[in-house]
Design a protein around this motif. Sequence first.
Motif, PDB file in Angstrom:
ATOM      1  N   VAL A 236     -10.734  32.779 -28.702  1.00 57.20           N
ATOM      2  CA  VAL A 236      -9.983  33.504 -27.676  1.00 57.20           C
ATOM      3  C   VAL A 236      -8.717  32.706 -27.407  1.00 57.20           C
ATOM      4  O   VAL A 236      -8.780  31.551 -26.967  1.00 57.20           O
ATOM      5  N   GLU A 237      -7.574  33.319 -27.675  1.00 53.70           N
ATOM      6  CA  GLU A 237      -6.286  32.666 -27.480  1.00 53.70           C
ATOM      7  C   GLU A 237      -5.506  33.426 -26.424  1.00 53.70           C
ATOM      8  O   GLU A 237      -5.300  34.636 -26.535  1.00 53.70           O
ATOM      9  N   GLY A 238      -5.082  32.716 -25.387  1.00 57.08           N
ATOM     10  CA  GLY A 238      -4.288  33.345 -24.354  1.00 57.08           C
ATOM     11  C   GLY A 238      -2.871  33.618 -24.834  1.00 57.08           C
ATOM     12  O   GLY A 238      -2.443  33.158 -25.891  1.00 57.08           O
ATOM     13  N   GLU A 239      -2.140  34.352 -24.049  1.00 55.08           N
ATOM     14  CA  GLU A 239      -0.733  34.616 -24.337  1.00 55.08           C
ATOM     15  C   GLU A 239       0.070  33.325 -24.196  1.00 55.08           C
ATOM     16  O   GLU A 239      -0.173  32.522 -23.290  1.00 55.08           O
ATOM     17  N   ILE A 240       1.025  33.103 -25.099  1.00 55.82           N
ATOM     18  CA  ILE A 240       1.890  31.930 -25.002  1.00 55.82           C
ATOM     19  C   ILE A 240       2.871  32.152 -23.849  1.00 55.82           C
ATOM     20  O   ILE A 240       3.562  33.167 -23.786  1.00 55.82           O
ATOM     21  N   VAL A 241       2.924  31.181 -22.939  1.00 58.04           N
ATOM     22  CA  VAL A 241       3.744  31.302 -21.735  1.00 58.04           C
ATOM     23  C   VAL A 241       4.661  30.094 -21.611  1.00 58.04           C
ATOM     24  O   VAL A 241       4.421  29.044 -22.203  1.00 58.04           O
ATOM     25  N   ALA A 242       5.720  30.252 -20.829  1.00 59.34           N
ATOM     26  CA  ALA A 242       6.721  29.195 -20.680  1.00 59.34           C
ATOM     27  C   ALA A 242       6.658  28.506 -19.331  1.00 59.34           C
ATOM     28  O   ALA A 242       7.403  27.544 -19.099  1.00 59.34           O
ATOM     29  N   ALA A 243       5.787  28.951 -18.440  1.00 57.82           N
ATOM     30  CA  ALA A 243       5.732  28.347 -17.106  1.00 57.82           C
ATOM     31  C   ALA A 243       4.414  28.708 -16.439  1.00 57.82           C
ATOM     32  O   ALA A 243       3.722  29.655 -16.830  1.00 57.82           O
ATOM     33  N   GLY A 244       4.078  27.904 -15.421  1.00 56.02           N
ATOM     34  CA  GLY A 244       2.968  28.260 -14.553  1.00 56.02           C
ATOM     35  C   GLY A 244       1.620  27.703 -14.967  1.00 56.02           C
ATOM     36  O   GLY A 244       1.440  27.163 -16.048  1.00 56.02           O
ATOM     37  N   ILE A 245       0.663  27.842 -14.040  1.00 59.89           N
ATOM     38  CA  ILE A 245      -0.723  27.455 -14.258  1.00 59.89           C
ATOM     39  C   ILE A 245      -1.508  28.707 -14.645  1.00 59.89           C
ATOM     40  O   ILE A 245      -1.497  29.708 -13.932  1.00 59.89           O
ATOM     41  N   HIS A 246      -2.178  28.632 -15.793  1.00 59.38           N
ATOM     42  CA  HIS A 246      -2.992  29.743 -16.271  1.00 59.38           C
ATOM     43  C   HIS A 246      -4.352  29.185 -16.653  1.00 59.38           C
ATOM     44  O   HIS A 246      -4.436  28.155 -17.333  1.00 59.38           O
ATOM     45  N   LYS A 247      -5.423  29.855 -16.239  1.00 53.41           N
ATOM     46  CA  LYS A 247      -6.771  29.341 -16.462  1.00 53.41           C
ATOM     47  C   LYS A 247      -7.582  30.289 -17.329  1.00 53.41           C
ATOM     48  O   LYS A 247      -7.463  31.510 -17.210  1.00 53.41           O
ATOM     49  N   GLN A 248      -8.397  29.705 -18.173  1.00 55.40           N
ATOM     50  CA  GLN A 248      -9.337  30.458 -18.995  1.00 55.40           C
ATOM     51  C   GLN A 248     -10.727  29.876 -18.798  1.00 55.40           C
ATOM     52  O   GLN A 248     -10.949  28.687 -19.013  1.00 55.40           O
ATOM     53  N   ARG A 249     -11.672  30.706 -18.399  1.00 57.27           N
ATOM     54  CA  ARG A 249     -13.051  30.278 -18.199  1.00 57.27           C
ATOM     55  C   ARG A 249     -13.817  30.433 -19.522  1.00 57.27           C
ATOM     56  O   ARG A 249     -13.793  31.485 -20.147  1.00 57.27           O
ATOM     57  N   VAL A 250     -14.468  29.364 -19.922  1.00 56.19           N
ATOM     58  CA  VAL A 250     -15.239  29.345 -21.164  1.00 56.19           C
ATOM     59  C   VAL A 250     -16.688  29.020 -20.819  1.00 56.19           C
ATOM     60  O   VAL A 250     -16.953  28.049 -20.097  1.00 56.19           O
ATOM     61  N   LEU A 251     -17.613  29.809 -21.343  1.00 61.50           N
ATOM     62  CA  LEU A 251     -19.034  29.548 -21.160  1.00 61.50           C
ATOM     63  C   LEU A 251     -19.606  28.997 -22.463  1.00 61.50           C
ATOM     64  O   LEU A 251     -19.471  29.619 -23.516  1.00 61.50           O
ATOM     65  N   ILE A 252     -20.228  27.832 -22.370  1.00 64.30           N
ATOM     66  CA  ILE A 252     -20.785  27.161 -23.540  1.00 64.30           C
ATOM     67  C   ILE A 252     -22.300  27.179 -23.426  1.00 64.30           C
ATOM     68  O   ILE A 252     -22.864  26.702 -22.433  1.00 64.30           O
ATOM     69  N   GLU A 253     -22.945  27.735 -24.439  1.00 66.75           N
ATOM     70  CA  GLU A 253     -24.396  27.877 -24.457  1.00 66.75           C
ATOM     71  C   GLU A 253     -24.995  26.795 -25.359  1.00 66.75           C
ATOM     72  O   GLU A 253     -24.920  26.891 -26.586  1.00 66.75           O
ATOM     73  N   PRO A 254     -25.565  25.741 -24.787  1.00 70.32           N
ATOM     74  CA  PRO A 254     -26.137  24.671 -25.625  1.00 70.32           C
ATOM     75  C   PRO A 254     -27.182  25.166 -26.612  1.00 70.32           C
ATOM     76  O   PRO A 254     -27.275  24.648 -27.730  1.00 70.32           O
ATOM     77  N   ARG A 255     -27.958  26.185 -26.235  1.00 69.45           N
ATOM     78  CA  ARG A 255     -29.007  26.677 -27.135  1.00 69.45           C
ATOM     79  C   ARG A 255     -28.427  27.299 -28.393  1.00 69.45           C
ATOM     80  O   ARG A 255     -29.060  27.264 -29.456  1.00 69.45           O
ATOM     81  N   ALA A 256     -27.228  27.869 -28.308  1.00 70.81           N
ATOM     82  CA  ALA A 256     -26.601  28.431 -29.506  1.00 70.81           C
ATOM     83  C   ALA A 256     -26.241  27.324 -30.489  1.00 70.81           C
ATOM     84  O   ALA A 256     -26.404  27.479 -31.708  1.00 70.81           O
ATOM     85  N   LEU A 257     -25.755  26.189 -29.977  1.00 68.63           N
ATOM     86  CA  LEU A 257     -25.454  25.053 -30.847  1.00 68.63           C
ATOM     87  C   LEU A 257     -26.728  24.510 -31.482  1.00 68.63           C
ATOM     88  O   LEU A 257     -26.760  24.188 -32.677  1.00 68.63           O
TER      89      LEU A 257
END
Length: 283
Positions: A236-257
Motif C-alpha cells: 500500500v503506497e500513499g500519494e506522494i505529497v510535498a507538505a504536511g503530516i500524513h498517517k497510514q495505519r498498518v496492521l501486522i499479524e504475527p501468525r501470518a508470518l
Amino acid sequence: MLSLDLCTFDPGLRVKSPSAFAAEVTECVETSWDDGADIVLLPEFTWMGLEPLVEPPTLRRVAECFWGELFPTLKSLLCRPEKAVVLGTVPFWDAEREVLHNRAPILLGDRVLYQDKLHLTPWESAFAPGKEVRLWEFEGLRFAVVICLDIEIPELSARLRGAGVDVILVPSATETVLGVERVDRCASARAVELGCVVGVSHLTGKAASELIDENVGRTAVYFPSQAAFRDSPRWVEGEIVAAGIHKQRVLIEPRALERMRRMRQETNPSLLSVSPHFEIVQE
C-alpha cells in the motif's frame, strides 16, 4: 495483532523555540498512540527542523540541543509501557570518536535504543557511517531500523538473511520523486527477499536547512508475496505529497508470518540457504 502508524512529517513548523518544535513532534506520536497505534515511525531528519531555531545553526548545535536539552523531556513523555516510537533521525555527536552520526532514537517502553545510518549520501559529508544493524524485540516480533539509503543496499539485505527479522522500519528523506521510488521499490524487494513487513515514512515540506531544504514523500508498506498474505493487500503506497503530516495505519499479524515460515514447500526466497552455492564466471 500489532498496530503501526507510519507518519510523514513536515519540519517547517512555524514555532519559535526548540521546545515548541519538540511539543509538536510529541503530539504527533501521542495522538497515534491514543488512537490505538502500538508503534510509530517518523521520517529521517525529522529533527533538522530545529536548525533555524538554534544558534549557531549547525549540525553540532542541533545535536547538542536535541540530546542535551530536549531528549530528557521526550523520554519522560514518550517512554510509555507497551508502546514504541522511532523518532525519525537527528545528528548525534560521538565525543569519543569526535564524529557526527545520523542517528535514529528508538523509545521502547522504558528502554532507549538507537540505530545509526550506515551508508551516507554525498550531501551527508559531515556524518560518519554507523557500524552495526541493531535488532530488537517488541510484542513478540523482531525489528530493525534501516535508514533511507541503507534500504537500497542489497548487501545489507544479504546480511540480514537468517536473522529472523519480522519488521523493517525505514525512516527516509528525499528531495525528488525518483528518490521516493528508489527507497520504496527497494523496500518492496526487501519484503520479498527477507519474508518480512517493511514500512516506510518519508519527510515532506520545506525547512531552512541545507540537508532538507525541500522534501517530497509518502508512507508505504510492503508485505511478503506469499500465500499467508494472499487475502490482503501486499503493498500500500500513499500519494506522494510535498507538505504536511500524513498517517497510514498498518496492521501486522504475527501468525501470518509464522504460518508463512512453516510452509516449506512454497517457493520463498527468505527460506533458502544463506550461503551462496555459485560463482560469478567471466566468459
